[in-house]
Design an enzyme around this catalytic site. Structure first.
Site, PDB file in Angstrom:
ATOM      1  N   ARG A 674       0.896  -1.236   0.003  1.00  0.00           N
ATOM      2  CA  ARG A 674      -0.033   0.146  -0.057  1.00  0.00           C
ATOM      3  C   ARG A 674       0.854   1.199   0.118  1.00  0.00           C
ATOM      4  O   ARG A 674       0.998   1.894   0.991  1.00  0.00           O
ATOM      5  CB  ARG A 674      -1.089   0.072   1.392  1.00  0.00           C
ATOM      6  CG  ARG A 674      -1.853  -1.097   1.154  1.00  0.00           C
ATOM      7  CD  ARG A 674      -3.145  -1.019   2.164  1.00  0.00           C
ATOM      8  NE  ARG A 674      -2.659  -0.795   3.520  1.00  0.00           N
ATOM      9  CZ  ARG A 674      -3.682  -0.596   4.567  1.00  0.00           C
ATOM     10  NH1 ARG A 674      -4.639  -0.432   4.036  1.00  0.00           N
ATOM     11  NH2 ARG A 674      -3.033  -0.513   5.871  1.00  0.00           N
ATOM     12  N   ASN A 725       5.994 -13.211   4.889  1.00  0.00           N
ATOM     13  CA  ASN A 725       4.726 -12.398   5.249  1.00  0.00           C
ATOM     14  C   ASN A 725       4.171 -12.849   6.512  1.00  0.00           C
ATOM     15  O   ASN A 725       3.358 -13.692   6.521  1.00  0.00           O
ATOM     16  CB  ASN A 725       3.767 -12.548   4.044  1.00  0.00           C
ATOM     17  CG  ASN A 725       2.397 -11.525   4.289  1.00  0.00           C
ATOM     18  OD1 ASN A 725       2.541 -10.601   5.326  1.00  0.00           O
ATOM     19  ND2 ASN A 725       1.533 -11.765   3.926  1.00  0.00           N
ATOM     20  N   ARG A 730       6.323  -7.579  12.989  1.00  0.00           N
ATOM     21  CA  ARG A 730       6.102  -6.228  13.728  1.00  0.00           C
ATOM     22  C   ARG A 730       7.002  -6.330  14.912  1.00  0.00           C
ATOM     23  O   ARG A 730       7.533  -4.994  15.224  1.00  0.00           O
ATOM     24  CB  ARG A 730       4.735  -6.172  13.998  1.00  0.00           C
ATOM     25  CG  ARG A 730       4.503  -5.002  14.759  1.00  0.00           C
ATOM     26  CD  ARG A 730       2.988  -4.838  15.260  1.00  0.00           C
ATOM     27  NE  ARG A 730       1.980  -5.132  14.236  1.00  0.00           N
ATOM     28  CZ  ARG A 730       1.286  -3.986  13.667  1.00  0.00           C
ATOM     29  NH1 ARG A 730       1.918  -2.788  13.907  1.00  0.00           N
ATOM     30  NH2 ARG A 730       0.420  -4.086  12.592  1.00  0.00           N
ATOM     31  N   ASP A 746       0.605   1.163  12.453  1.00  0.00           N
ATOM     32  CA  ASP A 746       0.258   0.729  11.125  1.00  0.00           C
ATOM     33  C   ASP A 746       0.317   1.599  10.259  1.00  0.00           C
ATOM     34  O   ASP A 746       0.302   3.045  10.442  1.00  0.00           O
ATOM     35  CB  ASP A 746      -1.414   0.384  11.570  1.00  0.00           C
ATOM     36  CG  ASP A 746      -1.586  -0.882  12.411  1.00  0.00           C
ATOM     37  OD1 ASP A 746      -0.632  -1.813  12.336  1.00  0.00           O
ATOM     38  OD2 ASP A 746      -2.677  -1.440  12.466  1.00  0.00           O
ATOM     39  N   ASP A 747       0.372   1.287   8.946  1.00  0.00           N
ATOM     40  CA  ASP A 747       0.502   2.062   7.817  1.00  0.00           C
ATOM     41  C   ASP A 747      -0.435   2.971   7.402  1.00  0.00           C
ATOM     42  O   ASP A 747      -0.343   3.966   6.865  1.00  0.00           O
ATOM     43  CB  ASP A 747       0.907   1.350   6.609  1.00  0.00           C
ATOM     44  CG  ASP A 747      -0.065   0.440   6.218  1.00  0.00           C
ATOM     45  OD1 ASP A 747      -0.942   0.283   6.875  1.00  0.00           O
ATOM     46  OD2 ASP A 747       0.095  -0.125   5.110  1.00  0.00           O
ATOM     47  N   ASP A 835      -1.307  -8.671  17.943  1.00  0.00           N
ATOM     48  CA  ASP A 835      -1.468  -7.460  19.084  1.00  0.00           C
ATOM     49  C   ASP A 835      -2.003  -8.023  20.309  1.00  0.00           C
ATOM     50  O   ASP A 835      -1.754  -7.680  21.278  1.00  0.00           O
ATOM     51  CB  ASP A 835      -2.404  -6.260  18.631  1.00  0.00           C
ATOM     52  CG  ASP A 835      -3.621  -6.772  17.890  1.00  0.00           C
ATOM     53  OD1 ASP A 835      -3.843  -8.099  17.979  1.00  0.00           O
ATOM     54  OD2 ASP A 835      -4.549  -5.994  17.605  1.00  0.00           O
TER      55      ASP A 835
END
Length: 921
Positions: A674, A725, A730, A746-747, A835
């Protein structure tokens, strides 16, 4: 006449003779005359006027023109017209002059505007230079104060001592039983800066290697290959390790043969100093065949010791190696709650051979108290436990005879009954597990007792050890009273009362500590071997090797795009951040207690601080060092530098706050194909104070576009390529992260600078917590008897999403290298829940909930493409993750909280001249 005619007409047309015709004639004449007059006026007058207008101006004499255009001088012939003409000419000249002046002034204004812009730029540059000089002065003053506080010269590392191959032997102690580190260990082979190199012999090179248990040998070799301390250079080794057990009974060598083979080891050097002989047991019936072997100055690590053989502080009691080549199945491990189970306590065992009991010797209890204690209390233990069982005050299960053939055991030892799976099923139903030590007091520990302890810790039954003389595994570095009850055998009659008096909170704390000890030091061959090495390394006060970091493979990228052109990109809200920090990025100070920790905080490391400390042997949440503080007057306290005079403080935007004067943080941003969203997020970081660098974790196998121009935000942007992936990427401890503080984002997260700054301030005062923005909570589903994940607005929370949260880099190591692999596997399977896994880990270690800042409940940027969280299956997967993580941990570690953090003067009304802190709204 007309009036007379008109009067006559009104009088009936008779008058002055009464002649009506005269009236009629007069009337006709008047009408005719009127019509003729009108005709002349309407017809001839326009014609005459037209003629004059068209012919007069054609006259030769220009002076006779009447209606034609005239010159100015001609118009000025009239006096008042001449005045007006002069005025007009004067005004015209003035207007022309003013227009010229206006154009001249406009050009001058344009030039002045250019000069103003240049001056503004010069002023901004001067301000930046001044701020930079102030920062340099402040850093210099801070460094000067630190140097003055230390007041000591910098010392270089000592020269490493490398002893010769043929070490000069020093005299043996009077007895091998008297061996201790000071007289049987050569410290010259282990300098402080040596890194604790360990050389491991290959057992297959010696005859006894063929007698070893294949599973133990295979597991040991696999562990050795991955250990960071093992070296192939025997000349520089600090410790030499040889594996001699578990031996297989049919092919076990004779003690004399094994002794000769040990003494013939190439680096034995006549007495075996700095050697460690490891005898691992996979079964409860493992024999103590080293008992009759002369081991010289070599240390021994095994599960069975007699008191004449065991040398405290020198030898090591190890746990059995049950899971030799397999990882524990967490799904088969029972949960830690409910606290109380079906049976209050249980015991199954059979003693094949016993000493004379106290009842047979007919000795009174008073005689035993006076010092004539019986050789064996087992008969009294049997009688007491059977009485408790028969009373039916509590459900207990005690069996002193095995239904099947008992396992082989040492004399006076209680043999295990049945198969391992049957024993585990009983322990799963027991709150406490009784472990009766051997009746022979000379047997300080046996493989059977160690096996009972292992199985009890594995399934969460709290061990109750009857016999205070026992030496439990790793007893010199583990506080066993936090996970087990060690009771003298004479108190057998008080055991029932003692077990009933323990509160549920204490029971859960002991069970949780026992689970931690089992997972960290008992469960796998890696843990057992690493624990043995850690004990030796701690004893000789050598710091642990640094835990490995993940090497970042950078993806080349072009930068240069000016960031921050869009005013909405860096919205600071209501907070004036003050001058942006202009000093270059600097890393957090390195850990400075490596050489003092092993000598000062052994028990605190192994028991109190979170995590398995044989891998990462310190907690990073220590207070500031004295070098970071200044003493006030003659008092003993100190006050942090940079916090201002106590209470008054500095303006909120002028001081970072907290007790550490200088610190920065690193942004770790996970992204997947993205690019536009990523570029916008990076641009929003432009000008963010205290930002050290940005690490972009590129989670896609497809590299970024070659023509992609990355923004220049004033700090380095490191784009890291990953092997696969995975959302676990993270939390990898990348070596490019040089700060303790990590902002995981996050992006597509949209946070203002004031929000990020406030979160950073809060984290600096709660460094062991997760500090973030969007909160979530867990709930118990009563109909389905399971846990649920909930993201609705609520008055309480138990999780903070790591898509926008601060945490310590210490947790990145624990998440990646220490947390059970089953959790990371589930994250990869669902591509979800990373998370939740981090929140579970931190709450499990700290027993504290996360901290939420600001009222923000979501953080997605408007207009961004939908993320994985918008999938319908997202919440169903998170429900499954929570329930699976609870099974792995054995209980629900998440804790609720009902508050969020705001600044000190939040919504506090103060006089304008008294405000010292920014009121965060």
């Amino acid at each position: 006449e007309l009036m007379t005619g008109y009067t006559m007409l009104r009088n009936g047309g008779v008058g002055n003779g009464g002649q009506p015709w005269v009236l009629r004639w007069s009337s006709r004449i008047r009408l005719t005359w009127l019509s003729f007059t009108l005709f002349i006026i309407l017809v001839f007058f326009p014609l005459i006027a037209h003629y004059y207008l068209t012919t007069i101006d054609d006259a030769d004499d220009a002076g006779k023109r009447i209606f034609g255009p005239r010159t100015g001088n001609e118009l000025c012939e009239v006096k008042h017209v001449q005045d007006l003409c002069r005025i007009r000419e004067s005004v015209s000249e003035e207007l022309l002059q003013l227009e010229a002046k206006r154009q001249e002034l406009n050009s001058e204004i344009a030039k002045l505007n250019l000069k103003i812009e240049a001056c503004k730029k010069s002023i901004e540059n001067a301000k930046q230079d001044l701020l930079q000089l102030k920062n340099v002065i402040s850093q210099t003053e801070h460094s000067y104060k630190e140097l003055m506080a230390q007041n000591q010269p910098k010392l270089s590392l000592p020269i490493r001592l490398l002893p010769d191959k043929d070490d000069a032997t020093f005299p043996l102690p009077k007895s091998n039983r008297n061996c201790r580190l000071h007289n049987c260990f050569d410290y010259s082979r282990c300098p402080l800066t040596s890194g604790f190199p360990v050389y491991v012999y290959n057992s297959d090179d010696y005859p006894f290697g063929s007698s070893l248990d294949p599973l133990i040998k295979q597991a040991f070799e696999a562990t050795v290959r991955t250990n960071v301390y093992v070296t192939e250079n025997a000349n520089i080794a600090c410790v030499y390790i040889i594996l001699v057990g578990e031996m297989q009974e049919p092919v076990m060598p004779k003690p004399t043969e094994l002794e000769q083979q040990l003494h013939s080891l190439p680096y034995w050097r006549t007495d075996g100093h700095n050697h460690l002989i490891i005898n691992l047991s996979r079964k409860s019936e493992t024999q103590n065949f080293i008992y009759n072997i002369s081991t010289g100055r070599a240390m021994i690590a095994q599960s069975t010791f007699y008191d004449v053989q065991y040398r405290p502080g020198f030898d090591i009691v190890v746990s059995p190696l049950v899971h030799a080549m397999s990882e524990p199945n967490f799904l088969e491990i029972p949960p830690q709650v409910p606290v109380k189970r079906k049976y209050l306590f249980s015991f199954q065992g059979e003693k094949i051979e016993s000493l004379k009991s106290s009842l047979q010797e007919v000795r009174s209890f008073e005689e035993e108290i006076e010092g004539n204690a019986p050789a064996d209390y087992d008969d009294r233990i049997i009688t007491t436990l059977k009485a408790v069982q028969d009373s039916k005050l509590d459900f207990v299960l005690v069996e002193f005879t095995c239904k099947n053939q008992p396992k082989a055991s040492l004399p006076t030892e209680w043999a295990l009954c049945g198969e391992r799976d049957d024993r585990l099923e009983l322990l799963k139903l027991s709150t406490f597990a009784l472990i009766i030590t051997p009746g022979d007091t000379h047997l300080v520990i046996s493989a059977g007792c160690a096996m009972r302890l292992f199985e009890a810790l594995e399934v969460g039954a709290i061990p109750v050890v009857l016999g205070e003389q026992v030496q439990l595994p790793y007893n010199d570095v583990i506080r066993w009273n936090e996970a087990a009850l060690i009771i003298p055998k004479p108190r057998i009659t008080e055991v029932h009362f003692l077990l009933r008096s323990i509160s549920d909170n204490d029971l859960l704390a002991m069970r949780r500590q026992g689970r931690f000890l089992w997972e960290t030091y008992f469960s796998t061959s890696d843990n057992v071997f690493s624990t043995v090495l850690a004990i030796i390394r701690t004893r000789i006060q050598i710091p642990a090797a640094p835990i490995r970091e993940e090497t970042a493979v950078e993806i080349p990228h072009r930068s240069g795009k000016a960031a921050g052109t869009d005013p909405n990109m860096a919205d600071n809200g209501d907070l004036d951040l003050g001058p942006v920090e202009t000093e270059p990025p600097y890393a957090s100070p390195k850990y400075l207690r490596n050489f003092t920790l092993t000598a000062m905080d052994i028990y605190r490391n192994w028991n109190s601080a979170p995590g398995p400390f044989h891998l990462f042997p310190y907690t990073p949440f220590d207070p500031v060092l004295p070098s970071e503080a200044k003493f006030l007057g003659s008092g003993t306290g100190f006050r942090p530098i940079g916090g201002g005079a106590g209470g008054s403080g500095k303006e909120f935007q002028a001081a970072l706050g907290g007790n550490v004067p200088r610190e920065q943080f690193t942004v770790v941003m996970l992204t997947y194909e993205r690019e536009e969203v990523l570029m916008n997020s990076l641009e929003r970081l432009n000008g963010l104070p205290y930002l050290n660098k940005v690490v972009v974790v590129w989670n896609s196998p497809k590299l970024p576009s070659e023509d992609l121009l990355w923004p220049d935000i004033g700090v380095p942007i490191m784009v890291v390529r990953t092997e696969k992936n995975s959302l676990n990427n993270r939390f990898l401890p990348w070596d490019e992260i040089e700060t303790e503080a990590i902002l995981s984002i996050d992006d597509d997260a949209h946070l203002r600078h004031d929000e990020i700054m406030f979160g950073f301030r809060v984290w600096r005062e709660a460094r062991d917590r997760i500090v973030g923005f969007p909160g979530r909570y867990h709930a118990w589903d009563i109909p389905h008897q399971s846990w649920l994940y909930n993201s609705n607005y609520s008055c309480e929370l138990s999780m903070v999403l790591t898509g926008a949260a601060f945490f310590h880099k210490y947790y990145a190591y624990l998440y990646s290298y220490v947390m059970p692999q089953a959790i990371r596997d589930m994250v990869d399977e669902y591509i979800n829940c990373e998370d939740i896994a981090m929140n579970f880990l931190v709450s499990h270690l700290t027993r504290k909930p996360p901290i939420k800042v600001t009222s923000r409940w979501t953080f997605r940027c408007p207009g961004c493409p939908q993320a994985l969280s918008h999938d319908d299956s997202h919440f169903h997967e998170r429900h499954k993750c929570i329930n699976f993580f609870v099974k792995v941990y054995g209980y629900m570690p998440l804790l609720y909280t009902q508050f969020r953090v705001d600044s000190v003067l939040f919504k506090t009304r103060l006089p304008h001249d008294k405000t010292k802190c920014f009121k965060f709204i």
